[in-house]
Design a protein around this motif. Sequence first.
Motif, PDB file in Angstrom:
ATOM      1  N   ARG A 124       0.794  -1.006   0.056  1.00  0.00           N
ATOM      2  CA  ARG A 124       0.071  -0.033  -0.049  1.00  0.00           C
ATOM      3  C   ARG A 124       0.790   1.421  -0.034  1.00  0.00           C
ATOM      4  NH1 ARG A 124      -5.555  -0.311   1.900  1.00  0.00           N
ATOM      5  NH2 ARG A 124      -5.995  -2.531   2.006  1.00  0.00           N
ATOM      6  N   ALA A 140      -5.488  -2.664   6.091  1.00  0.00           N
ATOM      7  CA  ALA A 140      -6.519  -1.968   5.619  1.00  0.00           C
ATOM      8  C   ALA A 140      -7.251  -0.837   6.293  1.00  0.00           C
ATOM      9  CB  ALA A 140      -7.684  -2.775   4.951  1.00  0.00           C
ATOM     10  N   ASP A 163      -4.620   1.842   7.386  1.00  0.00           N
ATOM     11  CA  ASP A 163      -4.879   2.788   5.961  1.00  0.00           C
ATOM     12  C   ASP A 163      -5.686   3.927   5.997  1.00  0.00           C
ATOM     13  OD1 ASP A 163      -3.775   3.854   3.815  1.00  0.00           O
ATOM     14  OD2 ASP A 163      -4.423   2.013   2.531  1.00  0.00           O
TER      15      ASP A 163
END
Length: 242
Positions: free
Chosen positions: A170, A198, A201
Amino acid sequence: MSNQLILAFEHRPALGGEDFLVADGNRDAVAWLDRWPDWPAPALVVHGPAGCGKSHLAQVFLAHCGGREATGADLAALEPQALIGPGKACVVEDAEALLARGLQRPLLHLYNSLRDCGGHLLLTARRPPVLWDMPLADLRSRLLAAPAVAIGAPDDALLAAVLVKLFADRQLKVEAGVVPFLAARIDRSFAAARRWVAALDEAALASRRNITIPFVRRILAAQGETSDPAESRMAVPPTNPD
């Protein structure tokens, strides 16, 4: 990203540009797949807890052999010949659950068809076949004769390596110490690692903050996580990390 960890694990390419990290907990299963097509039986069973990497490894196998995945819907609706591709190999995921849905005879037909054409069947499940409910004697005898290999939950070192890769994928900048701090506190599974990266993030983007240990600690605390990794490990990331 900081260089606090080195990925000292063997990589195996998988679909979608991902990598499969080979470590002690999955090395035996990888060795069995590397032996394909030189298996002692038409089928191989890979079993282990949820999130241990069975599905990922199955995708590595399919990419390598050119096989096809047969879902429960496929087994129920299609003849075996329609499920067998040019690679003469099939994957059936979560096999024990599919058998509990009444798909024992379709799975037997698929097994027999693959055996007759010199093909192979990879089954994944949470438990070994000896624990499955298989009233159909022919299927039971075949699957109990197949080699079964376990995958364990990833240890902290492998989980940390997976987190490093997920953050790098990422292109996230992570403060030194975040990865071991997080690895010690979340559920020891690849699925949990993906969900937490995730979530972090998303939270960092929403709050315009860097991913630091205090930031991660705040996100964990919002879900009732303790500061002592021995007390509990979080399995599910926050739905609203802010």
